[in-house]
Design an enzyme around this catalytic site. Structure first.
Site, PDB file in Angstrom:
ATOM      1  N   SER A  97       0.824  -1.208   0.000  1.00 32.74           N
ATOM      2  CA  SER A  97       0.000   0.000   0.000  1.00 32.74           C
ATOM      3  C   SER A  97       0.860   1.260   0.000  1.00 32.74           C
ATOM      4  O   SER A  97       1.567   1.530  -0.954  1.00 32.74           O
ATOM      5  CB  SER A  97      -0.960  -0.021   1.182  1.00 32.74           C
ATOM      6  OG  SER A  97      -1.874   1.053   1.104  1.00 32.74           O
ATOM      7  N   ASP A 237      -4.329   5.721  -2.455  1.00 37.95           N
ATOM      8  CA  ASP A 237      -3.054   5.111  -2.089  1.00 37.95           C
ATOM      9  C   ASP A 237      -2.742   4.011  -3.108  1.00 37.95           C
ATOM     10  O   ASP A 237      -3.491   3.798  -4.061  1.00 37.95           O
ATOM     11  CB  ASP A 237      -3.056   4.616  -0.639  1.00 37.95           C
ATOM     12  CG  ASP A 237      -4.153   3.610  -0.331  1.00 37.95           C
ATOM     13  OD1 ASP A 237      -4.888   3.211  -1.262  1.00 37.95           O
ATOM     14  OD2 ASP A 237      -4.275   3.202   0.839  1.00 37.95           O
ATOM     15  N   ASP A 239      -2.716   0.694  -3.368  1.00 40.94           N
ATOM     16  CA  ASP A 239      -3.606  -0.429  -3.683  1.00 40.94           C
ATOM     17  C   ASP A 239      -5.063   0.021  -3.736  1.00 40.94           C
ATOM     18  O   ASP A 239      -5.967  -0.787  -3.756  1.00 40.94           O
ATOM     19  CB  ASP A 239      -3.426  -1.564  -2.678  1.00 40.94           C
ATOM     20  CG  ASP A 239      -3.755  -1.167  -1.244  1.00 40.94           C
ATOM     21  OD1 ASP A 239      -3.684   0.028  -0.922  1.00 40.94           O
ATOM     22  OD2 ASP A 239      -4.087  -2.061  -0.435  1.00 40.94           O
ATOM     23  N   ASP A 241      -7.357   1.048  -1.782  1.00 38.61           N
ATOM     24  CA  ASP A 241      -8.463   0.708  -0.873  1.00 38.61           C
ATOM     25  C   ASP A 241      -8.925   1.936  -0.086  1.00 38.61           C
ATOM     26  O   ASP A 241      -9.925   1.882   0.622  1.00 38.61           O
ATOM     27  CB  ASP A 241      -8.099  -0.449   0.059  1.00 38.61           C
ATOM     28  CG  ASP A 241      -6.951  -0.132   1.006  1.00 38.61           C
ATOM     29  OD1 ASP A 241      -6.216   0.843   0.762  1.00 38.61           O
ATOM     30  OD2 ASP A 241      -6.777  -0.874   1.991  1.00 38.61           O
TER      31      ASP A 241
END
Length: 448
Positions: A97, A237, A239, A241
């Site tokens: 992340s 960010d 990834d 999420d």
């Protein structure tokens, strides 16, 4: 064997010292023993080490007789979605992340995208790996590549009424992570004009680690919003999420105020539903949920707790001020794509700007935002604060750390789950001066 990469909620460590291909293969073997029968979904982020770590993880799973479904380069939420959609036994996203360059990690789920954390199997996997009983032979089971994102994209688009969307201009900053790929796939189905910033996936992160909470990263999004006269901006960010919002003036919108806004958007579609929220900042969320005919439900912060509470309460939506937003129909998982679609729909249907939608809420319940304190003795620091305010007889709640309600102002003070920090949040009922005074007062007490 010490395994410092195993944290409370996921696996995160420096590559190759704390996380490497040998360890990934062993994790695959140990994970296979933890899951019900069925295939395992694997995906990875843009980091340079991620594909090799995923391949090693796959080898361990397949050596244990597990079929692997490889969805390739993706976001964490895609692993969650496909694990549930394909009725897989589990899923793993290889990602670090927003952590530093030399880090990587894994987020693990079992069937229905239920989190695997320290007390639901993660530490059991760690102990198996540490005991060195997770060695494996050659892979015997098959691996299938499944890069078709149609079902995922259709699910995202199902949250909005596209006939009501206006031709908004949106700045999108993927931070050279994976979000840009999904924006490009959604774009043909939406009437928006996209201004793309740091759009191409690049694991070298030429523009810095994709963490929109860092001031230098915020500046690029804010600048683009102002330069292009955009309706609002979104940054993700690595990834994706989590997503973060900027209004048309380039102002960063505190995640707290998005929770109430998204709750109202969901409750308009699913009246009377329950909304789960964290205890750090609450007054705005509770009022907006109740005004929309919903039922607010308090829950300890952290994705494992929020998802579990949402399931037990059959909640339609869950929101944390840390920019994690959870949706019942999305396997109770968090998504960084659904929120911006809902906000775009809200702006389109209301005819109001994002700034206008949040301004009155920010005035009514001003907040400090989360402030972190490095302290040598957390218990002593908290004791100083409680002793100072004890004679004011606040209403106390211990759902997550300590929440103290004084009527016109409140604070939440909690220890970080992952770092040696105390985290402070303060809010008031429409009193910016009181907010500043109390925030400074508590800050001084914590510093001793």
């Amino acid at each position: 064997m010490t395994l410092p990469a195993f944290k409370a909620y996921d696996i995160r460590g420096r590559v190759p010292d704390e996380l490497n291909e040998d360890l990934a293969r062993r994790i695959g073997v140990a994970l296979a023993a933890q899951l019900d029968q069925g295939p395992v979904v694997l995906g990875h982020d843009v980091r340079l080490a991620s594909p090799a770590l995923q391949e090693a993880l796959s080898a361990g799973l397949r050596a244990s007789g597990r079929e692997v479904i490889d969805i390739g380069l993706c976001g964490t939420e895609e692993v969650y979605f496909q694990t549930d959609h394909l009725k897989a036994a589990g899923g793993v996203m290889v990602t670090a992340s927003h952590n530093p360059m030399d880090y990587n990690g894994m987020k693990l789920v079992r069937e229905q995208a239920r989190p695997i954390s320290s007390d639901t199997g993660l530490f059991a996997i760690r102990d198996t790996v540490a005991a060195d009983t997770a060695a494996a032979g050659e892979p015997t089971a098959a691996e299938h590549s499944r890069t078709d994102k149609t079902a995922y994209l259709e699910h995202l688009l199902s949250y909005v009424d596209r006939s009501t969307l206006k031709p908004l201009k949106l700045v999108v900053n993927a931070g050279n992570g994976g979000a840009g790929l999904i924006v490009d796939l959604l774009a043909p189905h939406l009437p928006f004009e996209f201004v793309r910033v740091f759009h191409e996936p690049d694991g070298n992160f030429p523009n810095g680690i994709p963490n929109p909470l860092l001031q230098e990263n915020r500046d690029a999004t804010a600048k683009a919003v102002k330069e292009h006269g955009a309706d609002f901006g979104i940054a993700w960010d690595g990834d994706f999420d989590r997503c973060f919002f900027f209004d048309h003036t380039g102002r960063f919108i505190e995640g707290y105020y998005l929770v109430g806004l998204l709750a109202q958007a969901i409750l308009a579609k699913q009246p009377g539903g329950k909304v789960v929220h964290d205890p750090r900042l609450t007054w705005n969320t509770v009022e907006m949920v109740e005004d929309a005919g919903g039922i607010p439900v308090l829950c300890k912060s952290g994705h494992a707790f929020i998802k579990e509470k949402m399931r037990s309460e059959n909640a339609v939506y869950g929101g944390e001020m840390s920019a994690h937003h959870y949706f019942r129909e999305f396997a109770y998982a968090d998504s960084g794509m659904i929120p911006w679609l809902l906000i775009a729909e809200l702006v389109s249907q209301s005819g109001r700007s994002l700034a206008d939608l949040v301004e009155a809420r920010m005035q009514k319940f001003p907040c400090s935002g989360e402030i972190n304190f490095k302290v040598d003795d957390a218990k002593a620091a908290v004791a100083r604060v409680m002793a100072h305010y004890g004679d004011q007889s606040p209403e106390l709640d211990y759902t997550d750390g300590i929440s103290a309600d004084f009527g016109q102002w409140r604070f939440n003070l909690r220890s970080s789950n992952t770092e040696p920090l105390l985290r402070l949040n303060v809010e008031t009922r429409g009193d910016a001066a009181l907010l500043e005074t109390r925030t400074q007062e508590i800050s001084n007490l914590l510093r001793g």
